[in-house]
Design an enzyme around this catalytic site. Sequence first.
Site, PDB file in Angstrom:
ATOM      1  N   TRP A 106     -12.218  13.582  -5.156  1.00  0.00           N
ATOM      2  CA  TRP A 106     -10.883  14.133  -5.409  1.00  0.00           C
ATOM      3  C   TRP A 106     -10.655  14.313  -6.903  1.00  0.00           C
ATOM      4  CZ3 TRP A 106      -9.386  16.538  -1.426  1.00  0.00           C
ATOM      5  CH2 TRP A 106      -9.543  16.020  -0.136  1.00  0.00           C
ATOM      6  N   ASP A 176      -3.146  10.701  -9.155  1.00  0.00           N
ATOM      7  CA  ASP A 176      -3.172  11.089  -7.749  1.00  0.00           C
ATOM      8  C   ASP A 176      -3.166   9.780  -6.958  1.00  0.00           C
ATOM      9  OD1 ASP A 176      -3.784  11.861  -5.175  1.00  0.00           O
ATOM     10  OD2 ASP A 176      -5.663  12.886  -5.674  1.00  0.00           O
ATOM     11  N   LYS A 200      -1.129   9.971   4.339  1.00  0.00           N
ATOM     12  CA  LYS A 200      -1.859   8.699   4.443  1.00  0.00           C
ATOM     13  C   LYS A 200      -0.900   7.518   4.587  1.00  0.00           C
ATOM     14  CE  LYS A 200      -5.518  11.215   2.742  1.00  0.00           C
ATOM     15  NZ  LYS A 200      -5.822  12.143   1.666  1.00  0.00           N
TER      16      LYS A 200
END
Length: 365
Positions: A106, A176, A200
Amino acid sequence: MSTTNNRAYNFSAGPSALPLEVLEKAQAELVNFNGTGMSIMEMSHRGKVYEDVHNEAIARLKKLFAIPENYEVLFLQGGASLQFSMVPMNFLQEGKKASYILTGSWSEKALKEAKLFGEPVIAASSKENKYRNIPALSEIQFNSDDAYVHLTSNNTIYGTAWNEFPDTGDVPLIADMSSDILSKPVDVSKFALIYAGAQKNLGPSGVTVVIIRKDLLEKENKNIPTMLKYTTHAEGNSLYNTPPTFGIFMLGEVLKWVEAQGGVEAIAKRNVEKAGLIYNVIDNSNGFYYGHATPESRSHMNITFRLADEELEKQFLAEAKEAGFVGLNGHRSVGGCRASAYNAVPVEACQALADFMVEFQKKHQ
Ligand SMILES: *Cc1c(COP(=O)(O)O)cnc(C)c1O
């Protein structure tokens, strides 16, 4: 399958388990929300009923995550992936540098987007070590005139997490936090911007939470599309255009649930206990199971492990599936096994997986 309520033991990496209580409440309110004769999905986002839901969700997140007064909470769309682009589009001017800390796929994706706008540089990376660890704070190199420093707080695919965040002084720190937001208390004041896809820990997919320090908004590039500017959404209370109303409603319900669990401190304690059940089995298996992450960088959200024998690993995943465990396959890019034990995954599910792993080892050793 849990015997009490027909719910799967869901260890999916995202979208992932939501609290049963939240799903049941949403179900009960689905066709007639608060006596309005319609669902929350069917009403104007400019009406009082929806606006209360929206504003309460913002207020509740500020309170639960201890977000200081000088920050705005935004509900955007496009996932964390659009934030990879929006961050540099808004804050990385041509010819300027920004520092990226690489701790997994990511962060690599975030870096790739920044190259379209300025000159991102790698401040530290654990790629050589197959992203098994988080770089030591002393390894991180950034410059005082960087536009910002970017990191990924929890690496969903590799199962690593930061224990302590770097102090970047006057350089804005951007994170993030898609896969660990609200899983433990965080000193938000260390960050200029935090973003997270909701799917999530916060709710269903379709909502992206952005927590942004107000002074950062002033540094925003002016010549970019209206919808991609943070100020548009800050000034419009995330109601500039039609927001994902049902997702925000669900997010608000998840936040009420977190509150009822005793808040983020209590959730964090439970998360340590939950992940500990599985890490304990790995650590006591004499190498039958082994973790991907180095112990000091282990995530409490995504537990990545392998079996020493690859054939047995396939069998483990097949038998686990048969036994009602969902989502245990590692990310397609790395293979192996991964148990994602986000906030809404009950202790009972982690205990069941730990027991299953012990039994499997007994049978196949
Ligand atoms: C899941 C995830 C993403 C991608 O999120 P989307 O909402 O699908 O764009 C980005 N970063 C991290 C750390 C993630 O876990």
